[in-house]
Write a protein that holds these residues in place. Structure first.
Motif: not given
Length: 374
Positions: A200-206
């Motif tokens: 998930x792109x959210x993993x990179x953001x976090x």
């Protein structure tokens, strides 16, 4: 009912947060069902628990009537007056009907109810804890896997990492520690079910929020993320503070911050670019590491035509069109890439009304590790 059970209720109220009155009500309701089931009684009964001495009594509840049609539910006015002359038609008389050996059944039933309620309470606590962590990142330990999921321990519960959420360049072994992104928390009859992702792109953001203090404190903002997990990602950042280099903050000294994220993602390439509200600048930055000499914008179709040096065409497009595809996702603009030679032949380059991009214009982007796109 034993005093030990009452002590257990007090303990559960303190340690598990389960209201004792709720447990008592549940036990009484279960004892009513147990009485009817074990003694073949269909009458209206009530169970009374004495919290002081742990005793338990069963009462049959009967309505006072002039003429009795069902002795299990009704009592005549004359019989009621023998108990208490004050009774009138329509009143409810309670008669104790506690069976001699009901204590054993009561203890077993109470234990089952308490066990069930404790399990439900623990599930509720876990659900409440994790539902607030949707779209968050956690570190888990790989437990096992089957043909559908990898099971990752997150404290007291196992999360599910589906096959399509696993990074293609990773293999997972029991006891491996991995960071996962919580995508969904569901309440089911068997307890909370937690789904996690590594793609998930959210993993990179976090991960950037963890590694970059300026993002955590709001000095630098992540504007958008596009990702093809395990291969390449792009992230756009911006700061309203003119003294802060948003891209540099994410890169870190000697690339230390972004390198930590790349290591966590097993070598996934990351392009960090400066966000701009001007689509010509933003699109040019997004095509990093390629150099761009011109961006022509069609506002109506939200499309751009990008001109790059001939020797940069394959770099701008990327392997299987990946670089251009990720740039389009990052910016939200359609991107059509042309080489300088093709653009000149089409008569769309150069333009008198538009200055060309210089090497200095392209310094507000960073790619790690160094690119090897052919």
């Amino acid at each position: 009912m034993s005093t030990e059970l009452l002590d257990a209720l007090v303990y559960l109220e303190k340690e598990k947060g389960i209201d004792r009155d709720v447990l008592i009500d549940a036990i009484e309701a279960a004892l009513v069902s147990a009485y009817k089931r074990n003694f073949n009684q269909a009458q209206n009964v009530r169970v009374d628990l004495n919290l002081d001495n742990g005793s338990m009594r069963v009462f049959a509840r009967k309505e006072v009537v002039d003429e009795v049609f069902d002795s299990r539910l009704e009592i005549s006015i004359d019989d009621a007056h023998e108990i208490d002359p004050a009774y009138e038609v329509g009143d409810i008389v309670e008669l104790e009907v506690t069976p001699r050996d009901f204590g054993r059944i009561a203890a077993q039933t109470a234990k089952q109810v308490v066990t069930q309620r404790v399990r439900e309470a623990e599930r509720g606590i876990i659900y409440t804890e994790f539902v607030d962590r949707e779209d968050d990142i956690m570190t888990g330990i790989v437990q096992r896997q089957d043909h559908r999921f990898i099971y990752v321990a997150l404290g007291k519960i196992e999360a599910l990492l589906p096959l399509n959420e696993q990074m293609p360049n990773e293999s997972y072994k029991p006891h491996d520690r991995i960071k996962v992104y919580i995508t969904k928390v569901e309440r089911t009859t068997k307890g909370p079910q937690i789904f996690v992702s590594r793609t998930h792109p959210g993993l990179l953001k976090r991960l950037f929020e963890i590694e970059v203090p300026e993002i955590f404190d709001g000095t630098v903002e992540i504007k958008s993320v596009s990702r093809e997990a395990g291969d390449r990602s792009k992230i756009s950042v911006h700061s309203d503070n003119e003294e802060v280099d948003a891209v540099g903050a994410c890169v870190g000294a000697k690339g230390g911050r972004v390198q930590a994220i790349v290591n966590e993602l097993k070598g996934e390439k990351i392009d960090i670019v400066e966000w701009s509200e001007d689509p010509t600048i933003f699109v040019a930055n997004a095509l990093s590491p390629s150099k761009v000499v011109d961006v022509q914008v069609n506002e109506e179709d939200k499309a751009t035509t990008v001109v790059v040096p001939d020797y940069q065409l394959s770099l701008a497009i990327g392997k299987r069109g990946q670089n251009a595809r990720l740039a389009a996702k990052l910016t939200g603009w359609k991107i059509d890439i042309k080489s300088e030679t093709d653009a000149r032949e089409m008569g769309i380059f150069p333009r008198d009304d538009q200055p060309l991009f210089s090497d200095e214009d392209m310094e507000n982007s960073f790619s790690y590790p160094e690119d090897d796109i052919e």
